[in-house]
Scaffold this motif. Structure first.
Motif, mmCIF file in Angstrom:
data_model
loop_
_atom_site.group_PDB
_atom_site.id
_atom_site.type_symbol
_atom_site.label_atom_id
_atom_site.label_comp_id
_atom_site.label_asym_id
_atom_site.label_seq_id
_atom_site.Cartn_x
_atom_site.Cartn_y
_atom_site.Cartn_z
ATOM 1 N N TYR A 8 0.967 -1.184 -0.005
ATOM 2 C CA TYR A 8 0.036 0.040 0.060
ATOM 3 C C TYR A 8 0.848 1.353 -0.102
ATOM 4 N N THR A 9 0.594 2.100 -0.977
ATOM 5 C CA THR A 9 1.555 3.382 -0.778
ATOM 6 C C THR A 9 0.874 4.248 0.272
ATOM 7 N N ASP A 68 -3.863 10.458 -3.309
ATOM 8 C CA ASP A 68 -4.409 10.804 -4.459
ATOM 9 C C ASP A 68 -3.903 9.776 -5.455
ATOM 10 N N TRP A 69 -4.758 9.882 -6.585
ATOM 11 C CA TRP A 69 -4.638 8.697 -7.644
ATOM 12 C C TRP A 69 -3.156 8.891 -8.333
ATOM 13 N N LEU A 70 -2.942 9.983 -8.799
ATOM 14 C CA LEU A 70 -1.438 10.363 -9.066
ATOM 15 C C LEU A 70 -0.278 9.849 -8.352
ATOM 16 N N HIS A 84 -0.406 7.727 -6.252
ATOM 17 C CA HIS A 84 -0.460 6.450 -6.219
ATOM 18 C C HIS A 84 0.242 5.588 -7.400
ATOM 19 N N GLU A 85 -0.250 6.172 -8.506
ATOM 20 C CA GLU A 85 0.409 5.577 -9.889
ATOM 21 C C GLU A 85 1.912 6.055 -9.797
ATOM 22 N N ASN A 86 2.444 7.141 -9.375
ATOM 23 C CA ASN A 86 3.942 7.401 -9.621
ATOM 24 C C ASN A 86 4.649 6.695 -8.657
ATOM 25 N N LYS A 127 3.702 3.472 -7.616
ATOM 26 C CA LYS A 127 3.634 1.930 -8.267
ATOM 27 C C LYS A 127 4.573 1.812 -9.397
ATOM 28 N N VAL A 162 -5.731 -5.624 -11.186
ATOM 29 C CA VAL A 162 -5.727 -4.902 -10.245
ATOM 30 C C VAL A 162 -7.212 -5.148 -9.456
ATOM 31 N N ASP A 176 -9.524 -3.211 -6.995
ATOM 32 C CA ASP A 176 -9.723 -2.065 -6.173
ATOM 33 C C ASP A 176 -10.772 -2.773 -4.945
#
Length: 86
Positions: A44-45, A49-51, A53-55, A57, A82, A84
């Motif tokens: 888990y990050t 925020d989504w961005l 988390h994506e960065n 990952k 994935v 969710d």
């Protein structure tokens, strides 16, 4: 080699600044397929925020993929599954 890789991956995840080490971290070997072994990563990050988390990952996966060769392993195919939970 796979067991050593999984142990190194868990250590990398525990020390990575983007990963929340207070939550579960696991690297497991899945079923053998015609493409090879599946390796499942659970972490888990810290990002909310989504961005972010994506960065996180992307950075973590780049490190994990780069360390494959040190264990004489190769990525045969890249497929992302994935789940969710929210």
């Amino acid at each position: 080699n796979v067991e050593a890789y999984c142990a190194e991956a868990v250590a990398l995840l525990r020390e990575h600044p983007s990963i929340n080490s207070q939550l579960p971290i696991a690297v497991c070997v899945g079923d053998t397929t015609s493409a090879g072994l599946a390796i499942e990563v659970t972490a888990y990050t810290r990002a909310l925020d989504w961005l972010g988390h994506e960065n996180a990952k992307s950075a973590v996966m780049a490190r994990l993929l780069a360390s494959l060769s040190a264990h004489d392993l190769v990525a045969v195919c890249e497929r992302q599954r994935v789940r969710d939970q929210g």
